[in-house]
Design an enzyme around this catalytic site. Structure first.
Site, PDB file in Angstrom:
ATOM      1  N   LYS A 112       0.814  -1.212   0.000  1.00  0.00           N
ATOM      2  CA  LYS A 112       0.000   0.000   0.000  1.00  0.00           C
ATOM      3  C   LYS A 112       0.852   1.269   0.000  1.00  0.00           C
ATOM      4  O   LYS A 112       0.396   2.332  -0.386  1.00  0.00           O
ATOM      5  CB  LYS A 112      -0.978  -0.020   1.166  1.00  0.00           C
ATOM      6  CG  LYS A 112      -2.031  -1.106   0.979  1.00  0.00           C
ATOM      7  CD  LYS A 112      -3.187  -0.996   1.933  1.00  0.00           C
ATOM      8  CE  LYS A 112      -4.314  -1.955   1.557  1.00  0.00           C
ATOM      9  NZ  LYS A 112      -3.941  -3.371   1.727  1.00  0.00           N
TER      10      LYS A 112
HETATM   11  C1  LIG Z   1      -4.528  -4.424   1.079  1.00  0.00           C
HETATM   12  C2  LIG Z   1      -3.808  -5.716   1.010  1.00  0.00           C
HETATM   13  C3  LIG Z   1      -4.187  -6.740   0.116  1.00  0.00           C
HETATM   14  C4  LIG Z   1      -5.394  -6.629  -0.780  1.00  0.00           C
HETATM   15  O1  LIG Z   1      -5.236  -5.679  -1.816  1.00  0.00           O
HETATM   16  P1  LIG Z   1      -6.513  -5.124  -2.604  1.00  0.00           P
HETATM   17  O2  LIG Z   1      -6.009  -4.039  -3.479  1.00  0.00           O
HETATM   18  O3  LIG Z   1      -7.453  -4.612  -1.547  1.00  0.00           O
HETATM   19  O4  LIG Z   1      -7.102  -6.257  -3.375  1.00  0.00           O
HETATM   20  C5  LIG Z   1      -3.416  -7.888   0.067  1.00  0.00           C
HETATM   21  N1  LIG Z   1      -2.338  -8.040   0.886  1.00  0.00           N
HETATM   22  C6  LIG Z   1      -1.956  -7.098   1.756  1.00  0.00           C
HETATM   23  C7  LIG Z   1      -0.788  -7.356   2.635  1.00  0.00           C
HETATM   24  C8  LIG Z   1      -2.660  -5.904   1.858  1.00  0.00           C
HETATM   25  O5  LIG Z   1      -2.277  -4.960   2.741  1.00  0.00           O
END
Ligand SMILES: *Cc1c(COP(=O)(O)O)cnc(C)c1O
Length: 466
Positions: A112
C-alpha cells in the site's frame, strides 16, 4: 484527461478534482474516459528506465495538463525515495519460471506504500498550490492506516485522522500507526469493529458540517483513482524485467478490495502483454465464487491469517464491471442497485472476465503449509497473503513457458502469527528501520462507538490547531 463515473450520471472531472473527490455524486467510482495506449515499440523503449522514470512514463498520460512534467517528476521522486531497495520493486525467483515481486520495501512493509506515498506527495503539491488545508479521514483494519499516515505525516496542509477498531488490529500494525508522533497525525481506537469505523467515515463524508469553516474531507481509501493509477507501474516494471513486450508475462495477486489486481488489468488494457491474471482469495472468497459460479451471495466475514484480505464486498470490482458492460453507466447502475437479489453477471460479461482472470481460494491450513514448504524448498519466507498468491498461481496457471509473477504484498515480519504457525522455530526480525518499534512511544485516543463524540473530538483538535 477527463474522468467519468462508473454510474454514468455524475459530472466528469479533471484529474486533480478526481483525486480530491471521494465517491462520485451518483455513488459511482471515477475512471479515466479513455486509457492511454502503449505500442510494442513504446514498451520496448521503456526497458532501460528505472522505477521512477517508468512511473513518470506510465502516469503522465493520466495526468495530462493538470501538472507540469517537472512537478510530476518531483512528486514521483519523493514518493519512492524512502523505499529501502534501490530497485524499489525487486524480483526474486522462487521456482522454475516463477517469480516474487517484492512490494514491501516501503516504510510500512506492505504494497500500500506504493500508492499512499505517491498520494501523500500529490496532495501536498496540489494543496500548497491551492493554498488549501484539508482533513484526511480513513478507517483501517490494518495496513491502509499506517501507509496513509506515513504518506501524509510530512504534508503541511493535511491533518489525518485514522480510525481503527480498538484491540482488533495486530500489535505491529497498531504500533506502526500510533508511534508516529507528528502534530498532524491522530489515531482513534474506536470501541467497535471495522465496519463501525467505516460507517463513521462514510457518515462523516456525507455530512461534513462538523468540520471548522473552510475544511473538507479527502479520501485515501482504494476508491481514490490515484491509488489504482500508481499501482499500474509495477506491472510494467516487472514484465519489462522478464522480457516484455517480446514475452507475455502473467500475474497472481492476493486480492481483497480488488484495487491491486485491477491495476494489472488496466496495464493489460494499455498494451502490456498479459494473458492471465490470477485472483487469489482466502476463505472470504466472494470474487472466486463470482468468477467460477456467478455466485455473488454475501457470507459472514471470517477472520483469517491473512487479515488484509478479509473483505466481504470488493469496492473496486465496480470498476471492472464498468469495463465488462461496455462502459455503460446505466447498465452498471441497474446491476448494482437491484437489491432484490444478489449480483448476477450476464453470460457475456462473465465470459469476458474469464478471458483474463482465473481465481482460486486458499484456506488458513493450506496457507501455513505453503509458507512451510516454500521455506524448506528455497529458504524464502512468504507472508501469509503472498503465500495465497503463490499457491493460487501454482494451481491455476495455464502456461509453463510464460513467466508467472506472484505479487508479494507484505513483509513476513508484519504477520508473525502465520509464520509462527508454519515455522515455530524461526523468528523473523523486523527490518532495521523498525527494530525499535516495541520501545517507541505510542499516542492514540480510545473513543466510544459514537459518531457525535468522534466528530466533536476531531472538531476540537482542528480548531485548536489553527
Ligand atoms: C490491502 C492488502 C491486500 C489486498 O489488496 P486489494 O487491493 O485490496 O485487493 C493484500 N495483501 C496485503 C498485505 C494488503 O495490505
Amino acid at each position: 484527461m477527463k474522468y467519468v463515473s462508473t454510474r454514468g450520471r455524475a459530472p466528469s472531472l479533471s484529474f486533480i478534482d478526481t483525486v480530491l473527490t471521494g465517491l462520485a455524486t451518483d455513488g459511482g467510482l471515477y475512471m479515466p474516459e479513455t486509457l492511454p495506449q502503449f505500442s510494442r515499440a513504446d514498451i520496448a523503449a521503456m526497458g532501460m528506465l528505472d522505477y521512477q522514470q517508468l512511473a513518470f512514463r506510465i502516469i503522465q498520460p493520466f495526468v495530462g495538463e493538470d501538472l507540469s512534467d517537472r512537478a510530476l517528476r518531483e512528486i514521483i521522486d519523493r514518493a519512492y525515495r524512502p523505499f529501502r531497495h534501490r530497485a524499489v520493486a525487486p524480483l526474486v525467483q522462487t521456482d522454475t519460471n516463477e517469480w516474487i515481486l517484492e512490494l514491501f520495501h516501503g516504510p510500512t512493509l506492505a504494497f500500500k506504500d506504493f500508492a499512499l506515498q505517491f498520494l501523500g506527495q500529490l496532495f501536498d503539491h496540489l494543496l500548497k498550490k491551492r493554498g488549501e488545508r484539508v482533513v484526511v479521514m480513513g478507517a483501517t483494519s490494518g495496513d491502509t492506516g499506517s501507509a496513509a499516515i506515513e504518506g501524509c505525516r510530512h504534508c503541511e496542509n493535511i491533518d489525518i485522522f485514522i480510525l481503527h477498531p480498538h484491540k482488533r488490529v495486530s500489535e505491529v500494525q497498531r504500533r506502526q500507526m500510533t508511534t508516529v508522533l507528528a502534530d498532524n497525525v491522530f489515531n482513534i481506537a474506536l470501541e467497535g469493529n471495522f465496519d463501525d469505523c467505516q460507517n463513521m467515515v462514510k457518515a462523516s463524508f456525507a455530512s461534513q458540517s462538523f468540520l471548522p469553516d473552510g475544511r473538507r474531507l479527502v479520501a485515501v481509501n482504494s476508491i481514490n483513482w490515484a491509488r489504482i493509477m500508481a499501482q499500474i507501474v509495477y506491472y510494467f516494471y516487472a514484465a519489462l524485467r522478464l522480457g516484455a513486450p517480446h514475452k507475455t508475462v502473467n500475474f497472481s495477486v492476493p486480492t481483497g478490495n480488488f484495487g491491486d489486481i485491477f491495476a494489472g488489468y488496466l496495464a493489460r488494457q494499455m498494451g502490456l502483454p498479459i494473458d492471465q491474471l490470477v485472483i487469489a482469495t482466502n476463505t472470504n472468497d466472494i470474487l472466486h465464487r463470482c468468477l467460477s459460479d456467478n455466485d455473488h451471495t454475501l457470507k459472514p466475514l471470517v477472520h483469517s491469517l491473512s487479515p488484509s484480505m478479509d473483505i466481504m464486498v470488493s469496492s473496486n470490482f465496480e470498476r471492472l464491471l464498468f469495463d465488462l458492460y461496455g462502459r455503460n453507466g446505466a447498465a452498471v447502475t441497474e446491476l448494482l442497485t437491484d437489491r432484490s437479489a444478489p449480483l448476477h453477471l450476464s453470460e457475456q460479461a462473465l465470459a469476458r472476465a474469464r478471458q483474463v482472470f482465473s481465481s482460486y481460494r486458499v484456506d488458513d491450513t493450506r496457507t501455513v503449509a505453503v509458507i512451510r514448504e516454500q521455506f524448506a524448498a528455497s529458504g524464502y519466507l512468504l507472508d501469509p497473503h503472498t503465500a495465497i498468491g503463490v499457491e493460487a498461481a501454482r494451481r491455476v496457471r495455464l502456461s509453463a513457458e510464460q513467466p508467472m509473477v506472484c505479487l508479494s504484498t507484505a513483509h513476513p515480519a508484519k504477520f508473525p502469527e502465520a509464520v509462527a504457525q508454519a515455522l515455530p522455530q524461526t523468528t523473523i526480525p523486523l527490518p532495521a528501520h523498525m527494530q525499535d518499534l516495541w520501545q517507541r512511544e505510542e499516542r492514540l485516543e480510545v473513543l466510544p462507538n459514537s459518531l457525535s463524540q468522534v466528530q466533536d473530538y476531531m472538531a476540537a483538535l482542528l480548531s485548536a490547531g489553527n
